[in-house]
Design an enzyme around this catalytic site. Structure first.
Site, PDB file in Angstrom:
ATOM      1  N   GLY A  74       0.807  -1.212   0.000  1.00  0.00           N
ATOM      2  CA  GLY A  74       0.000   0.000   0.000  1.00  0.00           C
ATOM      3  C   GLY A  74       0.841   1.262   0.000  1.00  0.00           C
ATOM      4  O   GLY A  74       1.893   1.326   0.635  1.00  0.00           O
ATOM      5  N   TYR A 142       9.531  10.027  -3.586  1.00  0.00           N
ATOM      6  CA  TYR A 142       9.109   8.621  -3.577  1.00  0.00           C
ATOM      7  C   TYR A 142      10.261   7.717  -3.142  1.00  0.00           C
ATOM      8  O   TYR A 142      10.089   6.836  -2.287  1.00  0.00           O
ATOM      9  CB  TYR A 142       8.612   8.232  -4.970  1.00  0.00           C
ATOM     10  N   ARG A 182      14.659   0.394 -20.601  1.00  0.00           N
ATOM     11  CA  ARG A 182      15.046   0.215 -19.202  1.00  0.00           C
ATOM     12  C   ARG A 182      14.409  -1.025 -18.588  1.00  0.00           C
ATOM     13  O   ARG A 182      14.992  -1.678 -17.716  1.00  0.00           O
ATOM     14  CB  ARG A 182      14.662   1.470 -18.411  1.00  0.00           C
TER      15      ARG A 182
END
Length: 273
Positions: A74, A142, A182
């Site tokens: 989550g 992040y 990538r």
């Protein structure tokens, strides 16, 4: 013998949706927590659906009651504002770990990311690949949140004896084509993802570990030794999709660093895959 019950947070997200059918086992109940709607149980599927946020202590405590392990997926899976990243990814993970501790859950698997070390250079990888426990060099807010959840996992192991495995996921999608060149290095196939999570659930007394979550790709620069030590065996290789990828190879910093395009993307704004 009692059923095994596994809580998966973020179960309606990309990785959670891919894992739901693949982690289905006789004698296992999947407790699936997400804020978004989730499909009802299919015929023969043993699931318990919970609509809640990982930032809700009461709901998370209830979700952890009676479970044997938590797979914590989550949180925001892309760059977003610092406030949202702090609230959902960092505080949310602390909430999940605390709920698991209070409920006596012995094992938690945390979804970390390659972006926790996004500013590591690709050429730092030795013969065996970049070590899974390379120290943090995040490329975004992040990435900072993923470094933070690894630290939280370490804390909860050291303080409370909980087994915690942080999986630095490369890119888990049905195929690496959407990721461009990538993806030929970073891809974790859904089937390998399930094999990896099964290894994390089954390994005896792992303590605290950081491992890479990637397939055994021809172009990978990531060490699989740490995951293999837990029993993971990759059977897939992104190279089988190479002829379907027509996008140009990255250049500049995106080509030189583990985080790819994240290393130059604006902070706090949605960014490339």
């Amino acid at each position: 013998m009692a059923d095994q019950r596994i809580l998966i947070t973020g179960s309606a997200g990309t990785v959670g949706s891919l894992m739901r059918p693949r982690l289905r086992r006789d004698g296992r109940i999947l407790r699936l927590l997400d804020l978004c709607d989730q499909p009802a149980a299919a015929a023969g599927e043993a699931v318990e659906l919970i609509r809640a946020s990982v930032t809700d202590p009461a709901a998370t405590a209830e979700a952890c009651a009676g479970v044997d392990a938590v797979i914590h997926l989550g949180g925001h899976s892309r760059e977003t504002s610092w406030e949202e990243t702090l609230d959902v990814n960092i505080n949310g993970t602390r909430t999940v770990l605390e709920a698991a501790r209070a409920a006596g859950v012995p094992r938690v698997v945390l979804a970390s990311s390659n972006h926790a070390v996004g500013f590591r250079r690709n050429d730092e990888a030795g013969e065996g690949g970049l070590p899974a426990d390379s120290s943090a060099r995040p490329d975004t807010f992040y990435g900072v949140s993923k470094a933070a959840i690894e630290a939280l996992g370490s804390l909860y192991h050291s303080r409370f004896g909980m087994d915690v495995i942080a999986v630095r996921i490369g890119s888990c999608f049905p195929s690496p084509v959407v990721l461009g060149p990538r993806g030929l290095a970073t891809w974790l196939s859904p089937d390998d993802g399930a094999r990896l999570f099964e290894a994390c659930l089954a390994a005896p007394s792992p303590g605290y570990r950081v491992i890479w979550g990637v397939s055994d790709n021809t172009r990978r620069i990531y060490s699989l030794a740490e995951a293999q030590a837990l029993g993971y065996e990759s059977r897939d290789n992104a190279e089988t999709y190479a002829d379907q990828i027509t996008a140009p190879a990255p250049t500049g910093p995106a080509a030189d660093h583990v985080g790819g395009p994240f290393v130059t993307a604006p902070l706090g704004q949605p960014n490339p895959l």
